[in-house]
Write an enzyme that holds these catalytic residues in place. Sequence first.
Site, PDB file in Angstrom:
ATOM      1  N   ARG A 268      -8.153  -7.062  97.777  1.00  0.00           N
ATOM      2  CA  ARG A 268      -7.034  -7.722  98.436  1.00  0.00           C
ATOM      3  C   ARG A 268      -6.461  -6.826  99.539  1.00  0.00           C
ATOM      4  NH1 ARG A 268      -4.070  -9.633  92.905  1.00  0.00           N
ATOM      5  NH2 ARG A 268      -4.829  -7.575  92.302  1.00  0.00           N
TER       6      ARG A 268
ATOM      7  N   ASN B  90      -9.315  -9.568  84.640  1.00  0.00           N
ATOM      8  CA  ASN B  90      -8.139  -9.660  83.760  1.00  0.00           C
ATOM      9  C   ASN B  90      -8.519  -9.878  82.294  1.00  0.00           C
ATOM     10  OD1 ASN B  90      -6.710  -9.375  86.084  1.00  0.00           O
ATOM     11  ND2 ASN B  90      -5.636 -11.323  85.986  1.00  0.00           N
TER      12      ASN B  90
ATOM     13  N   ARG C  88     -61.344 -15.108  63.511  1.00  0.00           N
ATOM     14  CA  ARG C  88     -62.041 -15.554  62.304  1.00  0.00           C
ATOM     15  C   ARG C  88     -61.580 -14.666  61.152  1.00  0.00           C
ATOM     16  NH1 ARG C  88     -68.391 -13.542  62.885  1.00  0.00           N
ATOM     17  NH2 ARG C  88     -67.967 -11.363  63.445  1.00  0.00           N
TER      18      ARG C  88
ATOM     19  N   GLN D  98     -70.594  -1.483  65.945  1.00  0.00           N
ATOM     20  CA  GLN D  98     -69.225  -1.133  65.571  1.00  0.00           C
ATOM     21  C   GLN D  98     -68.871   0.278  66.046  1.00  0.00           C
ATOM     22  OE1 GLN D  98     -71.607  -2.411  63.534  1.00  0.00           O
ATOM     23  NE2 GLN D  98     -70.687  -3.476  61.766  1.00  0.00           N
TER      24      GLN D  98
ATOM     25  N   THR E 198     -68.506   2.182  59.862  1.00  0.00           N
ATOM     26  CA  THR E 198     -67.565   1.771  60.917  1.00  0.00           C
ATOM     27  C   THR E 198     -66.287   2.603  60.895  1.00  0.00           C
ATOM     28  OG1 THR E 198     -68.352  -0.513  60.835  1.00  0.00           O
ATOM     29  CG2 THR E 198     -66.181  -0.151  61.801  1.00  0.00           C
TER      30      THR E 198
END
Length: 666
Positions: free
Chosen positions: A229, A96, A585, A483, A454
């Site tokens: 119902r 409702n 770090r 690396q 790198t």
Amino acid sequence: MKHIKIIVLNLIALLGCSIMLQAQNNYKNWSDIIRKSDAAWFATPEAQTIAENVLLYQRNIGGWPKNIEMQKPLSEAEKQSLIALKSDLHDITTDNGATCQEMLFLAKMYKQKPDERYKKAFLLGLDYLLEAQYDNGGWPQFYPLKKGYYTHITYNDDSMFHILSILKQIAETSDYNGIPISQDYVAKAKVAFDKGITCIIKTQYKQNGVLTAWCAQHDENTLAPAKARAYELPSLSGKESAKIVLLLMSINNPSPEVITAVKSACTWFEKTKITNLEEKRILNDAGKIIDKKMIPATNASPIWARFMELDNNEPFFSDRDGVKKKSLDEIGGERKNGYAWYTDEPKEPLKKYPSWEKKYAFEKSEKKKAESENVITVAQDGSGDFKLIQDAINATKAFPYENVTIHIKNGTYYEKIRIPEFNNNISLIGESKEKTIITYDDYFGKMNLGRNSTFYTYTMLVEGNDFSASNLTIQNSSGDIGQAVALSIMGDNAYVFNCNILGNQDTLYASGNNSRQYFKDCYIEGTTDFIFGKATVLFENCQIHSLKNSYITAASTPEGTAFGFVFKNCTLTADKNATQVYLGRPWRIYAKTVFIECKMGNHIVPQGWENWSKPEAEKTAFYAEYNCSGEGFKPKERVKWSYQLSKKEAKKYTVENVFSKVQRFF
């Protein structure tokens, strides 16, 4: 004279209160107040008085009971009773219009008078809706669950329509009628809405193999039409199906399933409309219905039965004994006159359908055209457009207006990939994370390009903005040899989802000027500084795996940047030989790295952080944690120059704050 003046003022005040209370009592229906079009009214003292009632009626779980006339004045005793009921879990519902209409009222109040209590109550209501949803996407009539038919998935009285309308607005606008919604809630609303639509698609009833409409209730387990119902028997509903179709028609870029659902339902509406009857209502002097008659008519305005047989669409009616009748005249006056057995609501989706269908047909043709230009497939067996990923990237338009999707079939692609700055708006989507592998084996010594070698070792380099990758493994396979970057992202607004990022030292280079990156549900592994760079990055629900004793992060966050690396709900794991690992770090002295609600294994050293022989970084870097767990979380033993955030401080680490504004992928 002074006393007379006081008496007059008191009488005026009392009269004002009386007028205000009388004005409140003049509102017969709570729903009429909620939908008032006069926005300024919600800033009046009268509205604020009603809002206090709404706050009182809300239960601690977030929902409200139904059929409450919130505008009615409350005595002090009634207020105390409502306070005592706050923790009660009975009779809380969306039936409702309950809960949804109170949330709408509070939003309208907040827009005119930004009282934080209104926003808090609204969000508590939103929490309630999200919690009450079944895994299959439906909602029960009552939550916590109430025994009986109340546990069924409930379309009755448009309950799910109202819920999904709220979630849709939040998911699309990050706002609900003036209440700003955080991205955490937006994401949850999007998921809940999509689940709800899936439920709707699955519950559309097939009649002899043909899709039709929906029942008012569906079993929460089998999804079949269900009884409520005694007089609400399993049936196809002319009323509830109308709002469901309107909701589906409101979806932008509808899926084929949604399109089919809308077309099928509108076909069913046309098939079941009644144009040879009109309802005549007989009223008494007080305006109450005392009888209803269905009168034969010619070319009457179309109506639909509330209940229709599942096998042949024939209307039926039922009294409280649950026995089906073929006409309205066959049931008693109480149910005949006290229930809406017919409706004209399907007229609205039918009216909108032609323009919706036309728009869809146009969008479909445009989408198909765009897809032919913006979707590329890479497959090593030659079944796609290209065999190599780099060839596919090279074939894309420079600076495309639309996203270009490159689907990559399973295989191991030994390639060094570069996505240049002019190739923005690219999405790489693998067939599977485990079997779609992009790998290369460059490393520092092999490149031999000087001290910055790198940055040339990448397997994949992303320079273009608005990049995304999902369901991939990106690997630098050179081994533990120094690396060697697997993934390097320099562009802004990057999203990496459900990917493996594999390497050893310097696995992930997250950098670029003002670059913002989001890694979600990823696995990232490495040895030393394997997540490094100056970008603002959010890692969410990721597994961060250390292969040996070293450092996880090496941020180089620029000075003045609000956020650096942010890890939320991540899990930190390690190989057996890795027993002494630092959280990070500072590659540069203004490094920022924060771990929030992460689970840390016992490989994390008690001190947590290291200054990289830069004592000045202890004053300039920002390393922090909040509410983490696991054997490696030892806040009392961390270095003194790191921080443990307060709850208030941790709250600022949201997606929208980290990335300043909502981006395409966020």
